[in-house]
Design a protein around this motif. Structure first.
Motif, mmCIF file in Angstrom:
data_model
loop_
_atom_site.group_PDB
_atom_site.id
_atom_site.type_symbol
_atom_site.label_atom_id
_atom_site.label_comp_id
_atom_site.label_asym_id
_atom_site.label_seq_id
_atom_site.Cartn_x
_atom_site.Cartn_y
_atom_site.Cartn_z
ATOM 1 N N SER A 405 0.823 -1.208 0.000
ATOM 2 C CA SER A 405 0.000 0.000 0.000
ATOM 3 C C SER A 405 0.855 1.255 0.000
ATOM 4 O O SER A 405 2.008 1.252 0.441
ATOM 5 N N THR A 453 -3.350 3.796 -2.842
ATOM 6 C CA THR A 453 -3.278 2.621 -3.710
ATOM 7 C C THR A 453 -2.957 1.413 -2.856
ATOM 8 O O THR A 453 -2.003 1.432 -2.060
ATOM 9 N N GLU A 454 -3.757 0.356 -2.999
ATOM 10 C CA GLU A 454 -3.509 -0.901 -2.298
ATOM 11 C C GLU A 454 -3.499 -2.026 -3.326
ATOM 12 O O GLU A 454 -4.412 -2.142 -4.155
ATOM 13 N N ARG A 456 -3.208 -6.110 -3.691
ATOM 14 C CA ARG A 456 -3.278 -7.405 -3.006
ATOM 15 C C ARG A 456 -2.800 -8.475 -3.979
ATOM 16 O O ARG A 456 -3.398 -8.666 -5.047
ATOM 17 N N ASP A 467 -5.093 -7.634 -7.198
ATOM 18 C CA ASP A 467 -6.273 -6.800 -7.010
ATOM 19 C C ASP A 467 -5.788 -5.416 -6.601
ATOM 20 O O ASP A 467 -5.193 -5.246 -5.529
ATOM 21 N N ASP A 469 -6.695 -1.608 -5.667
ATOM 22 C CA ASP A 469 -7.753 -0.718 -5.190
ATOM 23 C C ASP A 469 -7.222 0.707 -5.113
ATOM 24 O O ASP A 469 -6.146 0.943 -4.546
ATOM 25 N N GLU A 471 -8.166 4.834 -4.092
ATOM 26 C CA GLU A 471 -9.043 5.670 -3.278
ATOM 27 C C GLU A 471 -8.548 7.106 -3.349
ATOM 28 O O GLU A 471 -7.346 7.362 -3.234
ATOM 29 N N ARG A 562 -11.783 -0.973 -7.944
ATOM 30 C CA ARG A 562 -10.850 -2.103 -7.962
ATOM 31 C C ARG A 562 -10.629 -2.602 -9.386
ATOM 32 O O ARG A 562 -11.561 -2.675 -10.192
ATOM 33 N N GLN A 563 -9.389 -2.946 -9.676
ATOM 34 C CA GLN A 563 -9.028 -3.591 -10.935
ATOM 35 C C GLN A 563 -8.331 -4.912 -10.591
ATOM 36 O O GLN A 563 -7.464 -4.949 -9.719
ATOM 37 N N ARG A 564 -8.679 -5.984 -11.291
ATOM 38 C CA ARG A 564 -8.030 -7.285 -11.062
ATOM 39 C C ARG A 564 -7.299 -7.709 -12.324
ATOM 40 O O ARG A 564 -7.852 -7.663 -13.434
#
Length: 574
Positions: A405, A453-454, A456, A467, A469, A471, A562-564
């Motif tokens: 993150s 920005t996170e 995963r 993944d 994410d 914000e 979210r983008q995967r």
């Protein structure tokens, strides 16, 4: 050490490669000694002395080497300054001089250990002794400017003290060692660098331990070598993305690790270190003439290796290829499954006021390989006040996932309050995180813009999922995938510059032979989300870049929700 079997085949190979190394520079570069800096001049003299004194060398006692050896000595004497130190990029530098003086001492020890020395060797000994004598006082009193310099300097002092003991030399070594060895809990040294671990810190600690009977220092070397075991790559490199030094931008060849693993495999009887040494011995030898000298001065290097676990000749041995590995203090993690290797990096250092030597700043957050197909760098540039690509500020493990993150802020500033206003209009020069100006930013109210920005990341069964994410600020991003050249892309379309492509829908593949990396999904092209890499203003302001080299594919989008994305490695049948 107890009587042990000599590894004759290894020693013969080292001598043969040392001969080839010396023959090559005698044939093409012998006359350039007058232009060499002190370190390469001394390294050349050590190489010449190693083959000249080696019973198994074709250059054994060859008078044709005399002129070349004397030219190296002449050059060293010219370059040694009035204080006894040598100049380089760093002037009158004790640590840079230590690199040369360590080789000086190795050469003196080599010469003195030679049976029936001749007039040439006596001259080499005498002239090198004088170089040492001129340097001692400045080396004892001198300082350093990087962590590894302390150990290189101490190693040189330890070798000098073994030749000519002085109480002030021993006391100075103890003063440096009293600071403690800069080893992180995960086994890396504070610079986190395979380059400096192999070129400086580990060899220096071995030298100090041997010269001062400080066997406890060997434990640091053992821990560091154990930490590196899972980070070797089948192509003969070792991972360096987590380094704080210049090798974070390099593919670092693993060959310099060979004498380190070989020494402690023999001394400790460790099968895992023996497996590493046997694998490393398949590579071209690093500095074989110096290695030849070391095999004569360190008896452990000449000993046959203990039994190692059996391994496929085309693959990494088991101790070097565990299913998972982690360097928690470096923010680095590695996963192997189904023929694929995923390396996750989330250990960048804070970037205030900007990039700089001695910081881990590589924005590569993932590497993925399947056989010969290699995704060398996955990065995430975003258009946010020119602050550059994603660099994780925090990396945690949550179950089977790694969570990286980053929180970015950029400000617009309000007028100064009346009490801070000056009639002359001249205010304090301050750096506010992305820009410096005489505006006394700290006295102003700010309108803050944020982007969180996170990422995963999960790796399992030869597949990696990301993944992402976002914000905060709504802006553009460009997921950048850089592949090692030599393969074939499919499912992508050209995106401007040669070697640059974009995935706008579905999945793409990158194939080298039968090995394939599948990636995606793509996102529609958008003129407001360019398929390009921006290193950030701290680079571009100086006309620089940290862009990765290779074949590039971009997936572009907007920082909303979210983008995967997924990566999968496989081998095509037949």
């Amino acid at each position: 050490m107890q009587t042990a079997t000599t590894d004759t085949a290894f020693l013969e190979r080292v001598a043969a490669e040392a001969d080839r190394e010396v023959a090559a520079f005698l044939a093409t570069h012998d006359d350039d000694v007058r232009a060499l800096a002190h370190r390469p001049a001394m390294a050349r003299l050590l190489a010449l002395a190693a083959v000249f004194t080696e019973p198994g060398s074709g250059f054994r006692r060859q008078e044709s080497l005399a002129a070349a050896m004397r030219r190296c000595l002449d050059r060293l004497e010219v370059l040694q300054g009035p204080t006894g130190l040598f100049d380089g990029t760093n002037l009158s530098s004790p640590p840079d001089s230590a690199f040369t003086l360590n080789d000086v001492c190795l050469t003196v020890r080599l010469v003195r250990g030679t049976e029936t020395p001749d007039a040439l060797l006596a001259e080499v000994d005498q002239r090198l002794e004088a170089i040492i004598a001129r340097s001692v006082d400045a080396m004892v009193s001198g300082g350093v400017h990087t962590p590894n310099h302390r150990w290189e300097l101490s190693a040189a002092l330890a070798q000098i003290n073994a030749l000519h003991p002085r109480q002030d030399i021993a006391a100075r070594i103890e003063q440096w060692l009293a600071e403690g060895i800069d080893q992180l809990p995960d086994g890396m040294y504070s610079e986190r660098s395979p380059l400096y671990a192999t070129a400086v810190t580990n060899p220096s600690l071995l030298t100090i331990a041997d010269a001062t009977d400080r066997a406890d220092l060997l434990d640091h070397v053992r821990r560091n070598l154990a930490a590196f075991l899972p980070w070797f790559n089948a192509d003969g490199t070792v991972e360096s993305v987590f380094s704080r030094r210049q090798d974070q931008w390099m593919q670092f060849g693993a060959a310099p690790f060979l004498p380190l693993y070989r020494r402690l495999a023999a001394q400790d009887g460790r099968a895992d270190f023996a497996a590493a040494a046997a694998w490393l011995a398949r590579l071209s030898l690093h500095e074989p003439a110096k290695l030849l000298a070391l095999t004569r001065l360190d008896p452990w290097l000449a000993v046959a290796l203990p039994a190692a676990p059996p391994s496929d000749a085309t693959a990494l041995p088991a101790p070097l290829a565990p299913a998972e590995a982690a360097l928690g203090n470096c923010g680095a993690y590695r996963f192997r499954a189904a023929g694929s290797v995923a390396t996750v990096f989330g250990g960048c250092d804070p970037l205030v006021p900007g990039v700089g030597s001695g910081l881990a700043t590589n924005p590569t957050l993932l590497r993925f390989g399947h056989g010969a197909a290699v995704l060398s760098d996955l990065r995430l540039p975003r258009s946010f006040f020119d602050l550059g690509p994603f660099r994780s500020q925090d990396t945690v493990r949550q179950g089977g996932a790694l969570v990286l993150s980053e929180q970015l802020e950029a400000n617009f500033y309000q007028p100064l309050p009346p009490a801070k206003q000056r009639p002359d209009g001249i205010y304090a020069l301050e750096h506010e995180g992305r820009f410096s100006a005489g505006m006394e930013f700290s006295a102003r109210a700010a309108d803050v813009h944020r982007l969180g920005t996170e990422i995963r990341i999960q790796a399992a069964d030869g597949q990696v999922s990301l993944d992402i994410d976002f914000e905060g600020t709504h802006t553009a991003f460009a997921l950048e995938l850089t592949f090692q050249p030599g393969g074939v892309l499919d499912g992508v379309e050209p995106a401007g510059a040669p070697g640059t492509y974009q995935l706008v829908s579905g999945t793409g593949t990158y194939r080298v032979g039968a090995d394939v990396i599948e990636f995606g999904p793509g996102l529609p092209a958008d003129p407001d989300s360019p398929a390009a890499y921006n290193p950030g203003e701290s680079y571009r302001y100086l006309g620089g870049t940290n862009a990765a080299a290779g074949t590039k594919v971009y997936i572009t989008g907007r920082t909303r929700g979210r983008q995967r994305f997924t990566l999968r490695g496989y081998t095509q049948p037949g």
